[in-house]
Design an enzyme around this catalytic site. Structure first.
Site, PDB file in Angstrom:
ATOM      1  N   ASP A   1       6.364   1.251  -1.950  1.00  0.00           N
ATOM      2  CA  ASP A   1       5.858   2.313  -2.814  1.00  0.00           C
ATOM      3  C   ASP A   1       6.950   2.817  -3.762  1.00  0.00           C
ATOM      4  O   ASP A   1       7.626   2.037  -4.396  1.00  0.00           O
ATOM      5  CB  ASP A   1       5.258   3.437  -1.972  1.00  0.00           C
ATOM      6  CG  ASP A   1       4.015   3.014  -1.217  1.00  0.00           C
ATOM      7  OD1 ASP A   1       3.367   2.042  -1.636  1.00  0.00           O
ATOM      8  OD2 ASP A   1       3.691   3.649  -0.187  1.00  0.00           O
TER       9      ASP A   1
ATOM     10  N   HIS B   1      -1.405  -1.054   4.896  1.00  0.00           N
ATOM     11  CA  HIS B   1      -0.278  -0.629   4.076  1.00  0.00           C
ATOM     12  C   HIS B   1       0.932  -0.207   4.918  1.00  0.00           C
ATOM     13  O   HIS B   1       2.047  -0.175   4.406  1.00  0.00           O
ATOM     14  CB  HIS B   1      -0.719   0.529   3.175  1.00  0.00           C
ATOM     15  CG  HIS B   1       0.237   0.837   2.072  1.00  0.00           C
ATOM     16  ND1 HIS B   1       0.517  -0.053   1.052  1.00  0.00           N
ATOM     17  CD2 HIS B   1       0.987   1.942   1.818  1.00  0.00           C
ATOM     18  CE1 HIS B   1       1.390   0.481   0.223  1.00  0.00           C
ATOM     19  NE2 HIS B   1       1.692   1.693   0.664  1.00  0.00           N
TER      20      HIS B   1
END
Length: 324
Positions: free
Chosen positions: A101, A299
């Site tokens: 991220d 994720h």
């Protein structure tokens, strides 16, 4: 945990906390939101045992690292200065960077501006900086007119900081579950505009899960209860600034050696990088070395499938160690 050393330093005007273990070539692991250094807990020891010096900072405004209240202070030039300042503090010319991220995008930005400071990048989940002809916050606002959108909620609601600070355990538990392979994250887009993030998220089963215990969750809850969520949200509030900043290298290929690890049920690969993003990796990197996909993971792959993720990282690091 016995090998971890917690360290504190003044870097680029911030009070920075980082964890360190091992000796050898430097590997820096960078997290996103709502994470801290602790999201890399399964990787630190094995990488150090393989002959590397592992450093894992709390990123600007998150965990135990301070952060300004002004979102403009989260633009890429500030983050690049944070990372290069960390390298200087550690006495290192360069490092292998791995990230997820916002942490991974920090490594991407550094590669374009200071490639000599990077031996290689091992990217998790976010394969590249996706080109866009429109500011990302405008895209989020348009989507939010039709359904819940977490980016618009973070940026425009005016209450996200207080909402999350009032229920950090509930928010973190529900979000970690929603991002895992046990839930399809995009189902929260079925919620109507104006929904709060906590209400948009699914109910999560009681802990422990196969990859997260009550005690582990408490590491995150304690840090965000202390710091609040404004620092993490400011990374989103700076997204248009980041978009403007990155225009200077739009269309250029990332110049450093690149390895990628993704997971089969990752929401970012599904929704935020275009159709079949892995087939386009060669368009974004001058030196694409290898790609691995982890099965049955969402994720949160470095926690959900820690052994598989760590094994792939160690394989790549072994190659890098030989030629770096």
């Amino acid at each position: 945990m016995a090998g971890w050393s917690h360290r504190y330093a003044k870097i680029n005007g911030l009070d920075v906390h980082y964890v360190e273990e091992g000796t050898g070539p430097l590997v820096v692991l960078l997290h996103g939101f709502p994470h801290t250094w602790f999201s890399w807990r399964h990787q630190i020891g094995p990488i150090a045992d393989a002959g590397f010096r592992v450093v894992v900072p709390d990123m600007r405004g998150m965990g135990q690292t301070s952060g300004p209240a002004d979102p403009r202070e989260y633009a890429p030039d500030r983050i690049i200065a944070d990372v290069t300042g960390l390298l200087d503090h550690l006495g290192a010319e360069k490092a292998v960077f791995s990230g997820l991220d916002f942490g991974l995008f920090a490594a991407y930005d550094l590669a374009y501006h200071r490639p000599e400071r990077i031996a290689a990048i091992i990217g998790l989940e976010n394969p590249f900086i996706t080109p866009s002809g429109e500011p990302p916050l405008a895209i989020a606002a348009r989507q939010a007119a039709r359904h819940f959108n977490h980016i618009h909620y973070f940026v425009a609601s005016g209450t996200a900081d207080d909402d999350l600070a009032a229920a950090p355990r509930d928010f973190l538990r529900k979000l970690f579950y929603a991002l895992s392979s046990d839930y399809h994250y995009l189902d929260i887009w079925r919620k109507p505009p104006g929904t709060t993030y906590i209400d948009a998220l699914p109910d999560a089963p009681p802990l422990p899960w196969t990859w997260l215990t009550d005690t582990e969750l408490e590491f995150y809850v304690a840090d965000y209860s202390r710091s609040g969520f404004t620092g993490g949200l400011n990374w989103y509030r700076a997204m248009d600034l980041s978009w403007e900043y990155r225009k200077s290298y739009a269309g250029r290929k990332n110049p450093v050696p690149f390895y990628f690890i993704g997971s089969e049920q990752d929401v970012d690969l599904e929704a935020w990088h275009g159709d079949d993003p892995l087939s386009h990796l060669g368009e974004h990197y001058e030196d694409l070395r290898a790609v691995r996909m982890v099965e049955n993971a969402g994720h949160m792959m470095q926690m959900e499938k820690a052994a598989e993720t760590t094994a792939a990282m160690l394989e790549f690091l072994g190659e890098i160690k030989e030629w770096a």
